[in-house]
Design an enzyme around this catalytic site. Structure first.
Site, PDB file in Angstrom:
ATOM      1  N   ASP A  62      43.386  46.988  41.609  1.00  0.00           N
ATOM      2  CA  ASP A  62      43.829  45.742  40.990  1.00  0.00           C
ATOM      3  C   ASP A  62      44.555  44.888  42.025  1.00  0.00           C
ATOM      4  OD1 ASP A  62      45.116  43.961  38.877  1.00  0.00           O
ATOM      5  OD2 ASP A  62      44.108  45.430  37.603  1.00  0.00           O
ATOM      6  N   ASN A 101      35.940  39.154  29.396  1.00  0.00           N
ATOM      7  CA  ASN A 101      36.594  38.255  28.433  1.00  0.00           C
ATOM      8  C   ASN A 101      35.809  36.994  28.141  1.00  0.00           C
ATOM      9  OD1 ASN A 101      38.659  40.070  28.742  1.00  0.00           O
ATOM     10  ND2 ASN A 101      39.940  38.728  29.983  1.00  0.00           N
ATOM     11  N   HIS A 155      49.147  41.215  37.852  1.00  0.00           N
ATOM     12  CA  HIS A 155      48.206  41.868  36.946  1.00  0.00           C
ATOM     13  C   HIS A 155      48.170  43.380  37.113  1.00  0.00           C
ATOM     14  CE1 HIS A 155      44.038  42.810  35.561  1.00  0.00           C
ATOM     15  NE2 HIS A 155      44.249  41.851  34.691  1.00  0.00           N
ATOM     16  N   SER A 158      41.326  43.505  30.150  1.00  0.00           N
ATOM     17  CA  SER A 158      42.166  44.130  31.183  1.00  0.00           C
ATOM     18  C   SER A 158      43.260  44.974  30.569  1.00  0.00           C
ATOM     19  CB  SER A 158      42.846  43.066  32.052  1.00  0.00           C
ATOM     20  OG  SER A 158      42.035  42.669  33.110  1.00  0.00           O
TER      21      SER A 158
END
Ligand code: CA
Ligand code: CA
Length: 530
Positions: A194, A356, A255, A430
């Site tokens: 990430d 998404n 994130h 996520s």
């Protein structure tokens, strides 16, 4: 109170407002990556415009041998390639009226080529076809730029477990507290590939194992030093237009810390939040920077799973679970499928966000790749979250939140003005994916040898029916941590090969200390309530 300060208009409308373009036309016949479950596009498949491509060299070619022998991956090797392969790349570029800026070597014998200009669709396809005319090149595909798959609200003032509806047994959560009686994820390592980690956040610092920064582009990494052993998240804020795709300006997402906190935040430590797998450890692997990440993700997955990446010391804590809360708008490329398959062969279970874009997850990767557990997102009412991708490649759903109907998912953050450790609500697949990664860690703690097939079967057969799935498929339902862990502990999961489990059931449920821990946690929450 916890939601009063949310500024919904500040939502980073991020990160995956992507166009549906598929790269199928670029793929070679590569038999190992054939995907029966990938939906056949009904529209004409076009090659996306790109200035970045990944070459998969033919096995046993001179170029493949060269790539596997270079000292450091992620750096330019164009002048080291065999002359005929240099000529192949340069000639194809010249035919497209561009030049080659760099050709970097990556794990799996891959080479990522960066051109001087973005090639529009037709020229990109011609560039690929020119490359494919050489015997040494097995596949040539646009590099998929993958970005983090969540959206965020501003930080809340509250840090309480009772805001973590996703972990509870009501509101269509995971039912995870009751799973902790049988497993807390002890001795399981989860790699989070990430944006990196906030190593000083008090709710994750004690949970971390050594990670790595795989961002080879110093600007993307924001630390001006390329790859190194420091996976600290330096922020991924960008100005409008800086990513070359009409992107809006965004603040740093932090994130990777949000994702890591969902999996294994310090639990019962008197502060902040609880994680799904309180005793699992996190290996933070940095591969998303400003504008996302590309071929560095290949090396990150390889390293996280225990594979060798030239120029990087081996990972001393190979991950049993790898979480990929990231994705890009392309059908799974040959090079990415190969990387996944090799990581799975090394023993890693890979969990991936479905994406998404409210579209079929088969059109994006890694969600549409084989050999991963693909996770869609639900809201606190058990409905498909409005943004969640769907379709036959989605295996299961987990809470990702929906800020139009609930608080979203709470996890770690860095306060945008003070820089202090903070918490915030985000929504996205996520956030759904790490809930599943955490539950997989709970399962593997009981039975470390479970295969991806066994885990998928257990998760799907124990999942809860969704309140609604308003698309053709949302997987088997919302995962149920308690039921999944109980099924593993009760020996009902077939062992690899013979369909029969052989290990004794765990008796962890009887440990009084753990029960006390859970009780203390609930007491604290009740006490904290105002
Ligand atoms: Ca660095
Ligand atoms: Ca905590």
């Amino acid at each position: 109170m916890p939601t009063a300060s949310r500024r919904l208009p500040a939502l980073l409308a991020v990160i995956c407002a992507v166009t549906l373009t598929a790269a199928l036309g670029a793929c070679s016949s590569g038999g190992s990556s054939a995907q029966d479950s990938t939906p056949t596009p009904t529209a004409t498949v076009t090659t996306p415009a790109s200035d970045r491509f990944v070459i998969t060299w033919a096995k046993d070619s001179e170029a493949a041998k060269l790539v596997s022998s270079v000292e450091n991956y992620g750096v330019d090797i164009i002048s080291s390639l065999p002359q005929e392969d240099q000529d192949a790349i340069k000639t194809a570029a010249e035919q497209a009226s561009v030049s080659v800026k760099a050709a970097t070597a990556h794990a799996g014998g891959l080479t990522a080529v960066r051109l001087s200009e973005v090639l529009p669709s037709e020229k990109a396809q011609a560039f690929i076809q020119a490359l494919l005319s050489y015997d040494s090149i097995e596949a040539a595909e646009p590099e998929v730029t993958m970005t983090a798959l969540s959206t965020s609200a501003s930080p809340p003032n509250d840090e309480y477990f009772d805001k973590q509806w996703a972990l509870t047994s009501d509101q269509r959560g995971l039912n995870v507290v009751e799973a902790w009686g049988k497993s807390t994820g002890k001795d399981v390592t989860v790699a989070v590939i990430d944006s990196g980690i906030l190593p000083d956040h008090p709710d994750i610092s004690s949970q971390l194992l050594p990670g790595y920064d795989f961002l080879s582009d110093p600007w993307a990494g924001g630390d001006n030093d390329g790859r190194d052993a420091d996976p600290t998240d330096m922020g991924d804020a960008v100005q409008a237009g800086e990513c070359g795709n009409d992107n809006e300006a965004t603040d740093s997402s932090w994130h990777g810390s949000h994702v890591a906190g969902i999996i294994a935040a310090s639990t019962n430590n008197g502060t902040g939040m609880a994680g799904v797998a309180p005793d699992a450890k996190i290996v933070p692997v940095r591969a998303l920077g400003r504008c996302g990440g590309g071929a560095d993700i290949i090396d990150a997955i390889t390293w996280a799973s225990g594979g060798s990446v030239n120029g990087v010391p081996d990972n001393e804590n190979p991950a049993q679970v790898i979480n990929l809360s990231l994705g890009g708008p392309n059908i799974c490329p040959v090079y990415f499928q190969r990387t996944i398959d090799e990581a799975v062969a090394r023993g890693s279970i890979i969990v991936a966000a479905a994406g998404n874009e409210d579209q079929d997850a088969g059109f994006v990767s890694p969600a549409g790749c084989e050999n991963v557990i693909t996770v869609g997102a639900s809201n606190a009412s058990g409905d498909r979250a409005v943004y969640s991708n769907y379709g036959s490649t989605v295996d299961v759903t987990a809470p990702g939140g929906d800020l139009t109907t609930d608080d979203g998912v709470l996890s770690l953050f860095r306060h945008p003005s003070s820089g202090e450790p903070a918490y915030t609500f985000m929504q996205g697949t996520s956030q759904a994916s790490p809930h599943v990664a955490g539950v997989v860690a709970l399962m593997l703690s009981i039975k470390p040898d479970l295969t991806v097939e066994q885990i998928t079967e257990t998760l799907t057969s124990t999942s809860q029916t969704m309140h609604s799935c308003d698309r053709d498929a949302c997987g088997a339902g919302i995962i149920n941590a308690k039921a999944a862990v109980e099924q593993v502990a009760s020996d009902q999961v077939p062992a690899p090969g013979d369909g029969q489990a052989t290990e004794e059931p765990s008796d962890d449920a009887s440990k009084p200390g753990l029960r006390e821990t859970i009780k203390d946690l609930w007491n604290r929450i009740t006490t904290d309530e105002e």
